[in-house]
Scaffold this motif. Sequence first.
Motif, mmCIF file in Angstrom:
data_model
loop_
_atom_site.group_PDB
_atom_site.id
_atom_site.type_symbol
_atom_site.label_atom_id
_atom_site.label_comp_id
_atom_site.label_asym_id
_atom_site.label_seq_id
_atom_site.Cartn_x
_atom_site.Cartn_y
_atom_site.Cartn_z
ATOM 1 N N THR A 83 -11.574 6.839 -16.512
ATOM 2 C CA THR A 83 -12.283 5.656 -16.019
ATOM 3 C C THR A 83 -11.404 4.412 -16.083
ATOM 4 O O THR A 83 -11.441 3.576 -15.183
ATOM 5 C CB THR A 83 -13.606 5.405 -16.782
ATOM 6 O OG1 THR A 83 -13.336 5.288 -18.180
ATOM 7 C CG2 THR A 83 -14.607 6.507 -16.537
ATOM 8 N N ILE A 84 -10.575 4.317 -17.118
ATOM 9 C CA ILE A 84 -9.643 3.190 -17.213
ATOM 10 C C ILE A 84 -8.632 3.269 -16.072
ATOM 11 O O ILE A 84 -8.337 2.269 -15.407
ATOM 12 C CB ILE A 84 -8.946 3.172 -18.582
ATOM 13 C CG1 ILE A 84 -9.957 2.855 -19.682
ATOM 14 C CG2 ILE A 84 -7.793 2.166 -18.592
ATOM 15 C CD1 ILE A 84 -9.452 3.106 -21.086
ATOM 16 N N GLY A 85 -8.103 4.459 -15.833
ATOM 17 C CA GLY A 85 -7.137 4.641 -14.750
ATOM 18 C C GLY A 85 -7.725 4.330 -13.389
ATOM 19 O O GLY A 85 -7.078 3.681 -12.559
ATOM 20 N N LEU A 86 -8.943 4.775 -13.143
ATOM 21 C CA LEU A 86 -9.582 4.505 -11.854
ATOM 22 C C LEU A 86 -9.769 3.006 -11.628
ATOM 23 O O LEU A 86 -9.523 2.500 -10.527
ATOM 24 C CB LEU A 86 -10.923 5.238 -11.750
ATOM 25 C CG LEU A 86 -10.839 6.759 -11.632
ATOM 26 C CD1 LEU A 86 -12.232 7.386 -11.755
ATOM 27 C CD2 LEU A 86 -10.178 7.171 -10.330
ATOM 28 N N ALA A 87 -10.175 2.303 -12.678
ATOM 29 C CA ALA A 87 -10.339 0.848 -12.565
ATOM 30 C C ALA A 87 -8.989 0.185 -12.312
ATOM 31 O O ALA A 87 -8.872 -0.720 -11.467
ATOM 32 C CB ALA A 87 -10.987 0.285 -13.827
ATOM 33 N N HIS A 88 -7.974 0.643 -13.029
ATOM 34 C CA HIS A 88 -6.631 0.078 -12.850
ATOM 35 C C HIS A 88 -6.140 0.285 -11.419
ATOM 36 O O HIS A 88 -5.690 -0.664 -10.770
ATOM 37 C CB HIS A 88 -5.643 0.703 -13.833
ATOM 38 C CG HIS A 88 -4.211 0.470 -13.458
ATOM 39 N ND1 HIS A 88 -3.581 -0.737 -13.646
ATOM 40 C CD2 HIS A 88 -3.306 1.276 -12.865
ATOM 41 C CE1 HIS A 88 -2.334 -0.656 -13.191
ATOM 42 N NE2 HIS A 88 -2.143 0.559 -12.717
ATOM 43 N N TYR A 89 -6.205 1.511 -10.940
ATOM 44 C CA TYR A 89 -5.656 1.788 -9.611
ATOM 45 C C TYR A 89 -6.455 1.129 -8.498
ATOM 46 O O TYR A 89 -5.881 0.694 -7.494
ATOM 47 C CB TYR A 89 -5.510 3.293 -9.380
ATOM 48 C CG TYR A 89 -4.358 3.857 -10.167
ATOM 49 C CD1 TYR A 89 -3.049 3.413 -9.940
ATOM 50 C CD2 TYR A 89 -4.556 4.801 -11.155
ATOM 51 C CE1 TYR A 89 -1.988 3.897 -10.673
ATOM 52 C CE2 TYR A 89 -3.497 5.298 -11.900
ATOM 53 C CZ TYR A 89 -2.211 4.835 -11.651
ATOM 54 O OH TYR A 89 -1.167 5.313 -12.378
ATOM 55 N N ALA A 90 -7.768 1.016 -8.671
ATOM 56 C CA ALA A 90 -8.572 0.333 -7.652
ATOM 57 C C ALA A 90 -8.219 -1.148 -7.589
ATOM 58 O O ALA A 90 -8.007 -1.711 -6.507
ATOM 59 C CB ALA A 90 -10.061 0.524 -7.936
ATOM 60 N N SER A 91 -8.122 -1.787 -8.748
ATOM 61 C CA SER A 91 -7.800 -3.215 -8.745
ATOM 62 C C SER A 91 -6.339 -3.444 -8.359
ATOM 63 O O SER A 91 -6.020 -4.409 -7.659
ATOM 64 C CB SER A 91 -8.122 -3.861 -10.100
ATOM 65 O OG SER A 91 -7.417 -3.239 -11.140
ATOM 66 N N ARG A 92 -5.456 -2.533 -8.760
ATOM 67 C CA ARG A 92 -4.052 -2.682 -8.371
ATOM 68 C C ARG A 92 -3.889 -2.541 -6.859
ATOM 69 O O ARG A 92 -3.071 -3.239 -6.251
ATOM 70 C CB ARG A 92 -3.183 -1.660 -9.093
ATOM 71 C CG ARG A 92 -1.721 -1.808 -8.682
ATOM 72 C CD ARG A 92 -0.789 -1.030 -9.533
ATOM 73 N NE ARG A 92 0.528 -0.983 -8.923
ATOM 74 C CZ ARG A 92 1.556 -0.383 -9.455
ATOM 75 N NH1 ARG A 92 1.439 0.223 -10.618
ATOM 76 N NH2 ARG A 92 2.721 -0.373 -8.847
#
Length: 145
Positions: free
Chosen positions: A12-21
């Motif tokens: 979930t942290i990775g998904l948030a990171h990649y979406a915002s990135r």
Amino acid sequence: MTTATPLVNGQTIGLAHYASRALLERVLARSGTTFNQSVALRAVSDNGGTVERAWLVGRLTGALKIDESAAHKTVAGMTDAKLLEPVAGQVSLTDSGRELFEGVRVGGNEIAARLYAGIPAEELATAGRVLALVTERANAELADA
């Protein structure tokens, strides 16, 4: 259909990171700036506009988990592009570097304002503490490896 609240974990942290990135990458693409360059610009700007070159390389390797050669390549590319000016073991933001960073910073802040809108400050503070602890633990494990 109701979606269950996901657990906080690497996915979930990775998904948030990649979406915002991905949103930030759109801002960066408009100026031809790479993500690594944006991190370097912020690091230099946040530290008064001039830093030791070795410190910047260390900051990039530590923050981005890249090897030293990639960090050196980023800094060299930025000096070649006249975003940073090398002087006696240090690098300083040029006027072009400051202008570029300001545009990236404004674009990033606009994205953050939209993404974090309506989330209570206490929830953001809790998330910040949790993520800082996870980062600290991961960095400690990497240092031990």
